[in-house]
Design a protein around this motif. Structure first.
Motif, PDB file in Angstrom:
ATOM      1  N   ARG A 191      -2.587   8.400   8.272  1.00 20.57           N
ATOM      2  CA  ARG A 191      -2.802   8.165   9.880  1.00 20.57           C
ATOM      3  C   ARG A 191      -2.466   7.462  10.325  1.00 20.57           C
ATOM      4  O   ARG A 191      -2.526   6.479  11.525  1.00 20.57           O
ATOM      5  CB  ARG A 191      -2.607   9.796  11.370  1.00 20.57           C
ATOM      6  CG  ARG A 191      -2.284  11.228  10.700  1.00 20.57           C
ATOM      7  CD  ARG A 191      -3.106  12.330  11.504  1.00 20.57           C
ATOM      8  NE  ARG A 191      -2.311  13.868  11.416  1.00 20.57           N
ATOM      9  CZ  ARG A 191      -2.758  14.886  11.520  1.00 20.57           C
ATOM     10  NH1 ARG A 191      -3.203  14.107  12.895  1.00 20.57           N
ATOM     11  NH2 ARG A 191      -2.473  15.740  11.348  1.00 20.57           N
ATOM     12  N   ARG A 192      -3.835   6.853  10.171  1.00 16.33           N
ATOM     13  CA  ARG A 192      -4.853   5.500  11.021  1.00 16.33           C
ATOM     14  C   ARG A 192      -3.805   4.689   9.979  1.00 16.33           C
ATOM     15  O   ARG A 192      -4.277   3.890  11.010  1.00 16.33           O
ATOM     16  CB  ARG A 192      -6.419   6.105  10.819  1.00 16.33           C
ATOM     17  CG  ARG A 192      -7.398   5.089  10.951  1.00 16.33           C
ATOM     18  CD  ARG A 192      -9.094   5.553  10.885  1.00 16.33           C
ATOM     19  NE  ARG A 192      -8.525   5.164   9.609  1.00 16.33           N
ATOM     20  CZ  ARG A 192      -9.774   6.584   9.270  1.00 16.33           C
ATOM     21  NH1 ARG A 192      -9.570   8.017   9.446  1.00 16.33           N
ATOM     22  NH2 ARG A 192      -9.977   7.030   7.256  1.00 16.33           N
ATOM     23  N   CYS A 193      -3.707   4.689   9.078  1.00 19.04           N
ATOM     24  CA  CYS A 193      -3.355   3.229   8.212  1.00 19.04           C
ATOM     25  C   CYS A 193      -1.778   3.186   8.144  1.00 19.04           C
ATOM     26  O   CYS A 193      -1.549   1.579   7.706  1.00 19.04           O
ATOM     27  CB  CYS A 193      -3.974   3.457   6.600  1.00 19.04           C
ATOM     28  SG  CYS A 193      -5.614   3.210   6.975  1.00 19.04           S
ATOM     29  N   ASP A 213       2.408   2.202   2.095  1.00 15.71           N
ATOM     30  CA  ASP A 213       2.921   1.455   1.222  1.00 15.71           C
ATOM     31  C   ASP A 213       2.021   1.114  -0.091  1.00 15.71           C
ATOM     32  O   ASP A 213       0.380   0.634   0.070  1.00 15.71           O
ATOM     33  CB  ASP A 213       1.896  -0.657   1.610  1.00 15.71           C
ATOM     34  CG  ASP A 213       2.651  -1.928   0.728  1.00 15.71           C
ATOM     35  OD1 ASP A 213       2.494  -1.698  -0.443  1.00 15.71           O
ATOM     36  OD2 ASP A 213       3.455  -2.619   1.336  1.00 15.71           O
ATOM     37  N   LEU A 214       2.407   1.389  -1.219  1.00 16.94           N
ATOM     38  CA  LEU A 214       1.286   1.539  -2.260  1.00 16.94           C
ATOM     39  C   LEU A 214      -0.013  -0.045  -2.988  1.00 16.94           C
ATOM     40  O   LEU A 214      -0.539   0.691  -3.418  1.00 16.94           O
ATOM     41  CB  LEU A 214       2.366   2.212  -3.798  1.00 16.94           C
ATOM     42  CG  LEU A 214       2.625   3.870  -3.028  1.00 16.94           C
ATOM     43  CD1 LEU A 214       3.468   4.598  -4.207  1.00 16.94           C
ATOM     44  CD2 LEU A 214       1.286   4.702  -3.023  1.00 16.94           C
ATOM     45  N   ARG A 215       1.566  -0.749  -3.054  1.00 14.07           N
ATOM     46  CA  ARG A 215       0.081  -1.031  -3.295  1.00 14.07           C
ATOM     47  C   ARG A 215      -1.369  -1.715  -1.877  1.00 14.07           C
ATOM     48  O   ARG A 215      -2.500  -1.951  -2.271  1.00 14.07           O
ATOM     49  CB  ARG A 215       0.770  -2.925  -3.045  1.00 14.07           C
ATOM     50  CG  ARG A 215       1.554  -3.084  -4.227  1.00 14.07           C
ATOM     51  CD  ARG A 215       2.278  -4.234  -3.789  1.00 14.07           C
ATOM     52  NE  ARG A 215       3.381  -3.899  -2.493  1.00 14.07           N
ATOM     53  CZ  ARG A 215       4.694  -4.926  -2.917  1.00 14.07           C
ATOM     54  NH1 ARG A 215       5.066  -5.481  -3.957  1.00 14.07           N
ATOM     55  NH2 ARG A 215       5.582  -3.797  -1.599  1.00 14.07           N
ATOM     56  N   ILE A 219      -3.138   0.775  -2.789  1.00  8.33           N
ATOM     57  CA  ILE A 219      -4.242   1.797  -4.404  1.00  8.33           C
ATOM     58  C   ILE A 219      -5.358   0.570  -3.916  1.00  8.33           C
ATOM     59  O   ILE A 219      -6.048   0.242  -4.721  1.00  8.33           O
ATOM     60  CB  ILE A 219      -3.143   1.216  -5.234  1.00  8.33           C
ATOM     61  CG1 ILE A 219      -2.126   2.609  -5.385  1.00  8.33           C
ATOM     62  CG2 ILE A 219      -4.287   0.729  -6.507  1.00  8.33           C
ATOM     63  CD1 ILE A 219      -0.564   2.460  -6.098  1.00  8.33           C
ATOM     64  N   ASP A 220      -4.623  -0.630  -3.515  1.00  7.60           N
ATOM     65  CA  ASP A 220      -5.479  -1.706  -3.301  1.00  7.60           C
ATOM     66  C   ASP A 220      -6.907  -1.290  -2.095  1.00  7.60           C
ATOM     67  O   ASP A 220      -8.350  -2.082  -3.061  1.00  7.60           O
ATOM     68  CB  ASP A 220      -5.139  -2.846  -3.119  1.00  7.60           C
ATOM     69  CG  ASP A 220      -5.915  -3.952  -2.156  1.00  7.60           C
ATOM     70  OD1 ASP A 220      -6.624  -4.657  -3.725  1.00  7.60           O
ATOM     71  OD2 ASP A 220      -6.402  -4.350  -1.189  1.00  7.60           O
ATOM     72  N   ALA A 221      -6.528  -0.742  -1.144  1.00  6.72           N
ATOM     73  CA  ALA A 221      -7.860   0.064  -0.403  1.00  6.72           C
ATOM     74  C   ALA A 221      -8.524   0.202  -1.307  1.00  6.72           C
ATOM     75  O   ALA A 221     -10.064   0.536  -1.644  1.00  6.72           O
ATOM     76  CB  ALA A 221      -7.325   0.165   0.474  1.00  6.72           C
ATOM     77  N   LYS A 266      -0.177  -8.600   0.787  1.00  6.83           N
ATOM     78  CA  LYS A 266       0.054  -9.944   1.491  1.00  6.83           C
ATOM     79  C   LYS A 266      -0.700  -9.655   2.543  1.00  6.83           C
ATOM     80  O   LYS A 266      -1.539 -10.362   2.978  1.00  6.83           O
ATOM     81  CB  LYS A 266       1.234  -9.734   1.900  1.00  6.83           C
ATOM     82  CG  LYS A 266       2.465 -10.380   0.586  1.00  6.83           C
ATOM     83  CD  LYS A 266       3.694 -10.397   1.366  1.00  6.83           C
ATOM     84  CE  LYS A 266       4.820 -11.122  -0.424  1.00  6.83           C
ATOM     85  NZ  LYS A 266       5.485 -10.452  -0.080  1.00  6.83           N
ATOM     86  N   ASN A 267      -0.620  -8.593   3.137  1.00  5.31           N
ATOM     87  CA  ASN A 267      -1.353  -7.574   4.409  1.00  5.31           C
ATOM     88  C   ASN A 267      -2.429  -5.996   3.998  1.00  5.31           C
ATOM     89  O   ASN A 267      -2.170  -5.186   4.129  1.00  5.31           O
ATOM     90  CB  ASN A 267      -1.024  -7.149   5.035  1.00  5.31           C
ATOM     91  CG  ASN A 267       0.207  -8.233   5.823  1.00  5.31           C
ATOM     92  OD1 ASN A 267      -0.101  -9.297   6.061  1.00  5.31           O
ATOM     93  ND2 ASN A 267       1.816  -8.087   6.154  1.00  5.31           N
ATOM     94  N   PRO A 268      -3.772  -6.879   3.492  1.00 11.11           N
ATOM     95  CA  PRO A 268      -4.710  -5.816   2.654  1.00 11.11           C
ATOM     96  C   PRO A 268      -4.815  -4.867   3.996  1.00 11.11           C
ATOM     97  O   PRO A 268      -5.739  -5.353   4.792  1.00 11.11           O
ATOM     98  CB  PRO A 268      -5.513  -6.607   1.509  1.00 11.11           C
ATOM     99  CG  PRO A 268      -5.751  -7.955   1.645  1.00 11.11           C
ATOM    100  CD  PRO A 268      -4.599  -7.708   2.867  1.00 11.11           C
ATOM    101  N   LEU A 269      -5.546  -3.531   3.344  1.00  8.72           N
ATOM    102  CA  LEU A 269      -5.925  -2.813   5.119  1.00  8.72           C
ATOM    103  C   LEU A 269      -7.344  -3.127   4.842  1.00  8.72           C
ATOM    104  O   LEU A 269      -7.864  -3.629   4.027  1.00  8.72           O
ATOM    105  CB  LEU A 269      -5.810  -0.581   4.673  1.00  8.72           C
ATOM    106  CG  LEU A 269      -4.571  -1.154   3.937  1.00  8.72           C
ATOM    107  CD1 LEU A 269      -4.589   0.830   3.811  1.00  8.72           C
ATOM    108  CD2 LEU A 269      -3.569  -0.616   5.390  1.00  8.72           C
TER     109      LEU A 269
END
Length: 181
Positions: A104-106, A62-64, A67-69, A169-172
């Motif tokens: 892999r992790r995210c 999910d690029l949002r 990129i947000d992270a 909506k669900n940031p890392l």
């Protein structure tokens, strides 16, 4: 004409293979050239996701979120790609903050059977670059003994991407995105 039949699991004909010469001669089989072009990009048509072809059904970045992270992380604008054909738990400290480990992790579900499968393939990295937010480089990174493949984020493009497409909506969780050594 020499034909070859390919049968389905029940033994019924499913496909017919014809020699290429015959295909070219038979106008009713030919398709216009522009109809046969198929995109090999892993970037979704809306530009919001990158498919992870080795991550299992529906696996994607999910690029949002991604990129947000990066933007919230805010300290290091370059990451080693660190693609590895090895089990995730065999990654050394430096590699756990590389792109392959992050994907892999995210972006794989918990307990995914694909956790030990390389995700940062060339096609995935190319799709990230295709967004215009990232670029390729090869450089010396602390913790690596030689220059390695990297991706850089362009902060201005990243902010513009998030302004245009919205924040996730669900940031890392940043501590999950980047692990302490």
């Amino acid at each position: 004409m020499s034909l070859q039949f390919i049968n389905d699991a029940n033994g019924n004909p499913a496909y017919v293979v014809i020699p290429y010469d015959e295909y070219q001669r038979n106008e009713s089989l030919n398709v216009e050239a522009d109809e046969t072009k198929v995109s090999t990009s892993l970037l979704s048509t809306d530009g919001l996701y990158v498919t992870l072809p080795h991550g299992g059904p529906g696996a994607k970045i999910d690029l949002r979120q991604f990129i947000d992270a990066w933007v919230r992380r805010g300290t290091n604008w370059v990451v080693a790609v660190s693609k590895r054909q090895q089990a995730y738990d065999k990654f050394e400290n430096e590699l756990k903050n590389g792109l392959d480990a992050i994907l892999r992790r995210c972006f794989l579900p918990p307990n995914s059977p694909y956790m030990n499968t390389m995700q940062a393939t060339t096609a995935v990295v190319d799709a990230l670059v295709e967004t215009g937010v990232f670029r390729h480089s090869v450089e010396k990174i602390p913790g690596y003994y030689r220059a390695v493949q990297c991706i850089h984020i362009n902060v201005e493009e990243a902010v513009a991407f998030l302004e245009k497409n919205g924040h996730p909506k669900n940031p890392l969780e940043i501590h999950y995105f980047v692990l302490p050594f």
